[in-house]
Design a protein around this motif. Structure first.
Motif, PDB file in Angstrom:
ATOM      1  N   SER A  16      29.204  -9.145   4.968  1.00 25.51           N
ATOM      2  CA  SER A  16      28.882  -8.542   6.270  1.00 25.51           C
ATOM      3  C   SER A  16      27.404  -8.729   6.550  1.00 25.51           C
ATOM      4  O   SER A  16      26.645  -9.107   5.650  1.00 25.51           O
ATOM      5  N   GLY A  17      27.012  -8.478   7.771  1.00 27.43           N
ATOM      6  CA  GLY A  17      25.618  -8.691   8.154  1.00 27.43           C
ATOM      7  C   GLY A  17      24.662  -7.909   7.290  1.00 27.43           C
ATOM      8  O   GLY A  17      23.753  -8.457   6.670  1.00 27.43           O
ATOM      9  N   VAL A  18      24.885  -6.595   7.255  1.00 32.02           N
ATOM     10  CA  VAL A  18      24.057  -5.748   6.399  1.00 32.02           C
ATOM     11  C   VAL A  18      24.930  -4.800   5.607  1.00 32.02           C
ATOM     12  O   VAL A  18      26.075  -4.537   5.969  1.00 32.02           O
ATOM     13  N   ALA A  19      24.365  -4.296   4.521  1.00 35.41           N
ATOM     14  CA  ALA A  19      25.060  -3.287   3.728  1.00 35.41           C
ATOM     15  C   ALA A  19      24.049  -2.211   3.385  1.00 35.41           C
ATOM     16  O   ALA A  19      22.840  -2.445   3.433  1.00 35.41           O
ATOM     17  N   VAL A  20      24.572  -1.020   3.050  1.00 34.62           N
ATOM     18  CA  VAL A  20      23.683   0.082   2.695  1.00 34.62           C
ATOM     19  C   VAL A  20      24.013   0.557   1.283  1.00 34.62           C
ATOM     20  O   VAL A  20      25.174   0.781   0.956  1.00 34.62           O
ATOM     21  N   ILE A  21      22.960   0.672   0.482  1.00 34.06           N
ATOM     22  CA  ILE A  21      23.121   1.217  -0.864  1.00 34.06           C
ATOM     23  C   ILE A  21      22.312   2.505  -0.904  1.00 34.06           C
ATOM     24  O   ILE A  21      21.171   2.545  -0.443  1.00 34.06           O
ATOM     25  N   ARG A  22      22.921   3.543  -1.444  1.00 34.51           N
ATOM     26  CA  ARG A  22      22.310   4.858  -1.349  1.00 34.51           C
ATOM     27  C   ARG A  22      22.089   5.482  -2.722  1.00 34.51           C
ATOM     28  O   ARG A  22      22.921   5.331  -3.613  1.00 34.51           O
ATOM     29  N   ILE A  23      20.966   6.144  -2.881  1.00 35.66           N
ATOM     30  CA  ILE A  23      20.723   6.929  -4.104  1.00 35.66           C
ATOM     31  C   ILE A  23      20.405   8.361  -3.669  1.00 35.66           C
ATOM     32  O   ILE A  23      19.617   8.569  -2.747  1.00 35.66           O
ATOM     33  N   SER A  24      21.025   9.328  -4.327  1.00 35.85           N
ATOM     34  CA  SER A  24      20.735  10.727  -4.012  1.00 35.85           C
ATOM     35  C   SER A  24      20.508  11.489  -5.301  1.00 35.85           C
ATOM     36  O   SER A  24      21.183  11.245  -6.299  1.00 35.85           O
ATOM     37  N   GLY A  25      19.548  12.396  -5.307  1.00 35.61           N
ATOM     38  CA  GLY A  25      19.304  13.195  -6.508  1.00 35.61           C
ATOM     39  C   GLY A  25      17.893  13.715  -6.545  1.00 35.61           C
ATOM     40  O   GLY A  25      17.271  13.967  -5.507  1.00 35.61           O
ATOM     41  N   GLU A  26      17.405  13.861  -7.771  1.00 32.13           N
ATOM     42  CA  GLU A  26      16.092  14.470  -7.969  1.00 32.13           C
ATOM     43  C   GLU A  26      14.962  13.476  -7.685  1.00 32.13           C
ATOM     44  O   GLU A  26      13.964  13.824  -7.061  1.00 32.13           O
ATOM     45  N   THR A  27      15.143  12.227  -8.157  1.00 33.18           N
ATOM     46  CA  THR A  27      13.998  11.295  -8.113  1.00 33.18           C
ATOM     47  C   THR A  27      14.380   9.880  -7.642  1.00 33.18           C
ATOM     48  O   THR A  27      14.017   8.894  -8.300  1.00 33.18           O
ATOM     49  N   PRO A  28      15.085   9.762  -6.540  1.00 33.02           N
ATOM     50  CA  PRO A  28      15.477   8.410  -6.109  1.00 33.02           C
ATOM     51  C   PRO A  28      14.278   7.528  -5.771  1.00 33.02           C
ATOM     52  O   PRO A  28      14.326   6.308  -5.951  1.00 33.02           O
ATOM     53  N   LEU A  29      13.199   8.168  -5.327  1.00 29.86           N
ATOM     54  CA  LEU A  29      12.023   7.389  -4.940  1.00 29.86           C
ATOM     55  C   LEU A  29      11.410   6.678  -6.149  1.00 29.86           C
ATOM     56  O   LEU A  29      10.884   5.563  -6.026  1.00 29.86           O
ATOM     57  N   SER A  30      11.525   7.297  -7.317  1.00 28.85           N
ATOM     58  CA  SER A  30      10.936   6.651  -8.503  1.00 28.85           C
ATOM     59  C   SER A  30      11.753   5.411  -8.887  1.00 28.85           C
ATOM     60  O   SER A  30      11.217   4.456  -9.462  1.00 28.85           O
ATOM     61  N   ILE A  31      13.051   5.419  -8.575  1.00 32.92           N
ATOM     62  CA  ILE A  31      13.849   4.209  -8.803  1.00 32.92           C
ATOM     63  C   ILE A  31      13.457   3.155  -7.763  1.00 32.92           C
ATOM     64  O   ILE A  31      13.262   1.978  -8.085  1.00 32.92           O
ATOM     65  N   ALA A  32      13.304   3.606  -6.518  1.00 27.28           N
ATOM     66  CA  ALA A  32      12.943   2.674  -5.442  1.00 27.28           C
ATOM     67  C   ALA A  32      11.617   1.967  -5.759  1.00 27.28           C
ATOM     68  O   ALA A  32      11.455   0.774  -5.499  1.00 27.28           O
ATOM     69  N   GLU A  33      10.707   2.729  -6.342  1.00 25.31           N
ATOM     70  CA  GLU A  33       9.397   2.156  -6.703  1.00 25.31           C
ATOM     71  C   GLU A  33       9.539   0.930  -7.587  1.00 25.31           C
ATOM     72  O   GLU A  33       8.770  -0.019  -7.497  1.00 25.31           O
ATOM     73  N   LYS A  34      10.568   0.973  -8.445  1.00 29.35           N
ATOM     74  CA  LYS A  34      10.744  -0.108  -9.421  1.00 29.35           C
ATOM     75  C   LYS A  34      11.456  -1.317  -8.853  1.00 29.35           C
ATOM     76  O   LYS A  34      11.419  -2.393  -9.452  1.00 29.35           O
ATOM     77  N   ILE A  35      12.128  -1.168  -7.742  1.00 30.99           N
ATOM     78  CA  ILE A  35      12.876  -2.339  -7.256  1.00 30.99           C
ATOM     79  C   ILE A  35      12.474  -2.789  -5.849  1.00 30.99           C
ATOM     80  O   ILE A  35      12.977  -3.787  -5.361  1.00 30.99           O
ATOM     81  N   PHE A  36      11.573  -2.052  -5.216  1.00 32.85           N
ATOM     82  CA  PHE A  36      11.238  -2.406  -3.835  1.00 32.85           C
ATOM     83  C   PHE A  36       9.738  -2.687  -3.696  1.00 32.85           C
ATOM     84  O   PHE A  36       8.908  -1.873  -4.096  1.00 32.85           O
ATOM     85  N   THR A  37       9.430  -3.849  -3.132  1.00 35.50           N
ATOM     86  CA  THR A  37       8.018  -4.169  -2.859  1.00 35.50           C
ATOM     87  C   THR A  37       7.819  -4.241  -1.347  1.00 35.50           C
ATOM     88  O   THR A  37       8.245  -5.194  -0.699  1.00 35.50           O
ATOM     89  N   PRO A  38       7.201  -3.206  -0.785  1.00 34.91           N
ATOM     90  CA  PRO A  38       7.037  -3.198   0.677  1.00 34.91           C
ATOM     91  C   PRO A  38       6.061  -4.286   1.133  1.00 34.91           C
ATOM     92  O   PRO A  38       5.144  -4.652   0.389  1.00 34.91           O
ATOM     93  N   VAL A  39       6.269  -4.750   2.352  1.00 40.38           N
ATOM     94  CA  VAL A  39       5.380  -5.766   2.921  1.00 40.38           C
ATOM     95  C   VAL A  39       4.023  -5.165   3.267  1.00 40.38           C
ATOM     96  O   VAL A  39       2.980  -5.760   3.018  1.00 40.38           O
ATOM     97  N   GLY A  40       4.004  -3.990   3.815  1.00 37.90           N
ATOM     98  CA  GLY A  40       2.743  -3.363   4.264  1.00 37.90           C
ATOM     99  C   GLY A  40       1.932  -2.787   3.117  1.00 37.90           C
ATOM    100  O   GLY A  40       2.242  -3.015   1.941  1.00 37.90           O
ATOM    101  N   LYS A  41       0.930  -2.002   3.497  1.00 41.88           N
ATOM    102  CA  LYS A  41      -0.003  -1.474   2.483  1.00 41.88           C
ATOM    103  C   LYS A  41       0.551  -0.237   1.778  1.00 41.88           C
ATOM    104  O   LYS A  41       0.154   0.071   0.656  1.00 41.88           O
ATOM    105  N   THR A  42       1.448   0.486   2.460  1.00 45.31           N
ATOM    106  CA  THR A  42       1.926   1.748   1.885  1.00 45.31           C
ATOM    107  C   THR A  42       2.831   1.500   0.691  1.00 45.31           C
ATOM    108  O   THR A  42       3.834   0.786   0.801  1.00 45.31           O
ATOM    109  N   GLY A  43       2.504   2.071  -0.424  1.00 47.26           N
ATOM    110  CA  GLY A  43       3.349   1.967  -1.611  1.00 47.26           C
ATOM    111  C   GLY A  43       4.554   2.894  -1.480  1.00 47.26           C
ATOM    112  O   GLY A  43       4.521   3.867  -0.713  1.00 47.26           O
ATOM    113  N   VAL A  44       5.598   2.608  -2.255  1.00 46.48           N
ATOM    114  CA  VAL A  44       6.847   3.384  -2.158  1.00 46.48           C
ATOM    115  C   VAL A  44       6.600   4.880  -2.367  1.00 46.48           C
ATOM    116  O   VAL A  44       7.155   5.721  -1.656  1.00 46.48           O
ATOM    117  N   ALA A  45       5.733   5.221  -3.321  1.00 44.48           N
ATOM    118  CA  ALA A  45       5.480   6.639  -3.622  1.00 44.48           C
ATOM    119  C   ALA A  45       4.887   7.379  -2.430  1.00 44.48           C
ATOM    120  O   ALA A  45       5.025   8.603  -2.322  1.00 44.48           O
TER     121      ALA A  45
END
Ligand code: GDP
Length: 445
Positions: A16-45
Motif C-alpha cells: 500500500s502507499g503508506v503504512a503505520v507502525i505504532r508503539i505505546s507504553g512508557e518509553t516509545p520515544l527512546s526506541i524511536a531515537e534508535k531507529i529514526f534520524t530526522p532531517v531537521g535539527k530537532t533530535g527525536v528526544a
C-alpha cells in the motif's frame, strides 16, 4: 508501575502507499531515537508532540524514508506515550521495521491491546471500543453509522444517565432504611416509583431499536427461492453484476447456497441463492433442499422467483411454503412472455436486466421499510441488548416489589439493574467480558 512498550503494524498487511507502525507504553520515544534520524535539527528526544517529522527509518537490513510523530500521555489514543512511524506500505518494509522495534525491547501487541489500554486508562468505554470494531469491520455505510453511535459514546452517555438516576433511588432507599418502619416513606415511594418507571421506559426505547440496528450492522438476509430454472442464479448474477453463481440449463445445478452482497441505499443485503425446492433422488441436491429450508427460516425476506413462461403446480407448492413469510414474488423472463400472475409483486427479466432497480427498491422497502432514518441511533450489539433486558427485568421486579418486599431486597434488585447497565459501558464488566471483546480486534488496533 512501569508499562511495557507494545508495538504493531496498525495498517493492513499488504502492499500500500503508506503504512503505520505504532508503539505505546512508557518509553516509545527512546526506541524511536534508535531507529529514526530526522532531517531537521530537532533530535527525536526533543520532538514536539503531535507534530510530524520527516526522516530516515532504519531497519536492520535496509532504510526507509518516512515520518514520525509523538503523542504525549495522556493525550493519545491509549492514554500512554505513543510514537507512530509512517513508512511505505510494503510487506517487507513494515515487517522489517517492526522486527527492529521488537529487537529494541518492545513487545508485539496482542489482539486489541492498544484499545484495551485505552479502555483501561479511561479513554473510552467498553461499548465505544465495540463501536470502533464494528466500524472497522463494517462493509456498509449503515454499519459504520451504527458503530459510530457507540464509538462516540452516545450509548454510554444514556447508560450513565440512567445509572445516575438509579443511584439516586438507591440513596433514597438507603436513607429510609434508617427509619424503623422498614418501608419507604410515602414521598419516597412516589419518587422511587416514578424514577424506576422512567428508567424502564428509556431502557425499552433502546431495546426497540435493536431489530433494525442489528440488521444495519449485519446486513439483511434475502433468500432467493423457486423451482429449478426459473432464473434465480441469473437474477443473483444480475444483481451482483458478476458471475458468482453458475448459470445452467440443467435443472438442479445450483447445489450449494451461493452468497453475494450488494449495497442498497447504504444498507448491506446478503443474498442466498438456493437449490430449487422439490423432491429429488439426488443426495447432494437433497442437501441443497435442506439448506433451502434453512434459508426459509433464517431470511429477513424471501424472494420467490417464478418463470413467467412456465408456471406450474411446483410453483404452487413452493408458494404454499413461503406465503406466510416476508415475501416478494418476482415473475422472471418478461423478455419472452407477458403472463400476469396474481401473486406477483414485480415483473422482471434477469437476462435483460429489466426492472432490477425497481426490484432493489422493493427489497429495501420490504425489509428496512420506508422512512427509516438511518442516521438515527440504533442498538446493534447483542451483548448490549442482553444487558438491557437483564436491567429491565431487575428494575421491573423492584418496581413491582415496592410496598411488598423489605427495603434491602428492593435495593438488591435495583443494584442488580445498575450492574447490568454497567456491563454495557464497562463500569461493571467482568474481566472475561472485557477480554472477549478485545480478542475480536486485530493486533494493530
Ligand atoms: P435457476 O435454476 O433458477 O438458478 O435458473 P438459472 O439462473 O440457472 O437460469 C435457467 C435458464 O433460464 C438459463 O438458461 C438462463 O439463461 C435462463 N434465464 C434466466 N433468466 C432469464 C430471463 O430473464 N429471460 C430469459 N429468456 N431467460 C432467462
Amino acid at each position: 508501575m512501569s508499562v511495557d512498550n507494545i508495538a504493531a503494524i496498525s495498517t493492513a498487511l499488504s502492499a500500500s502507499g503508506v503504512a503505520v507502525i505504532r508503539i505505546s507504553g512508557e518509553t516509545p520515544l527512546s526506541i524511536a531515537e534508535k531507529i529514526f534520524t530526522p532531517v531537521g535539527k530537532t533530535g527525536v528526544a526533543d520532538f514536539e508532540p503531535y507534530k510530524m517529522y520527516v526522516g530516515e527509518i532504519h531497519a536492520d537490513g535496509f532504510n526507509d524514508f518516512g515520518m514520525c510523530v509523538y503523542f504525549k500521555a495522556p493525550k493519545s489514543f491509549t492514554g500512554e506515550d505513543v510514537v507512530e512511524f509512517h513508512c511505505h506500505g510494503g510487506l517487507a518494509i513494515t515487517k522489517g521495521i517492526l522486527k527492529k522495534i521488537l529487537s529494541l525491547g518492545a513487545r508485539l501487541a496482542t489482539n486489541g491491546e492498544f484499545t484495551k489500554r485505552a479502555f483501561m486508562n479511561g479513554k473510552l468505554s467498553l461499548s465505544s471500543a465495540e463501536g470502533l470494531i464494528d466500524m472497522i469491520n463494517s462493509e456498509s455505510e449503515s454499519g459504520v453509522k451504527a458503530g459510530y453511535y457507540l464509538y462516540r459514546e452516545k450509548l454510554t452517555e444514556e447508560i450513565n444517565s440512567l445509572q445516575d438516576m438509579i443511584t439516586d433511588v438507591l440513596a433514597q432507599i438507603d436513607a429510609d432504611m434508617d427509619f424503623p418502619e422498614e418501608d419507604l416513606e410515602e414521598t419516597s415511594t412516589k419518587a422511587v416509583k416514578s424514577t424506576l418507571e422512567t428508567v424502564i421506559e428509556r431502557v425499552d426505547a433502546l431495546l426497540k431499536t435493536y431489530r433494525t440496528g442489528r440488521t444495519l450492522k449485519n446486513g439483511v438476509r434475502v433468500g432467493i427461492v423457486g423451482k429449478p430454472n426459473t432464473g434465480k442464479s441469473s437474477l443473483l448474477n444480475a444483481l451482483l453484476d458478476y458471475d458468482k453463481a453458475i448459470v445452467s440449463d440443467i435443472a438442479g445445478t445450483t447445489r450449494d447456497i451461493v452468497e453475494g452482497s450488494i449495497d442498497i441505499d447504504g444498507v448491506r443485503f446478503n443474498f442466498f441463492d438456493t437449490a430449487g425446492i422439490r423432491d429429488s433422488e439426488d443426495k447432494v441436491e437433497e442437501l441443497g433442499v435442506v439448506l433451502s429450508k434453512k434459508v426459509l427460516d433464517e431470511s429477513d425476506l424471501i424472494l420467490f422467483v417464478l418463470d413467467g413462461s412456465d408456471i406450474t403446480a411446483d410453483d404452487e407448492q413452493i408458494y404454499s411454503l413461503v406465503k406466510d413469510k416476508n415475501l416478494l414474488v418476482a415473475v422472471n423472463k418478461t423478455d419472452k412472455c407477458s403472463i400476469k400472475d396474481e401473486r406477483a409483486d414485480i415483473y422482471i427479466s434477469a437476462l435483460k436486466k429489466d426492472n432490477l432497480e425497481k426490484l432493489k427498491s422493493l427489497i429495501y422497502d420490504k425489509t428496512i421499510g420506508q422512512g427509516v432514518d438511518l442516521n438515527g441511533d440504533f442498538l446493534c450489539e447483542e451483548r448490549h441488548y442482553a444487558a438491557l433486558l437483564k436491567a429491565k427485568e431487575k428494575l421491573a421486579a423492584a418496581l413491582n416489589g415496592i410496598g411488598l418486599v423489605s427495603l434491602d431486597i428492593l435495593a438488591i434488585d435495583i443494584k442488580d439493574g445498575w450492574d447490568a447497565l454497567g456491563e454495557i459501558s464497562g463500569r461493571t464488566a467482568t474481566e472475561d467480558i472485557i477480554n472477549n471483546i478485545f480478542a475480536k480486534f486485530c493486533v494493530g488496533k
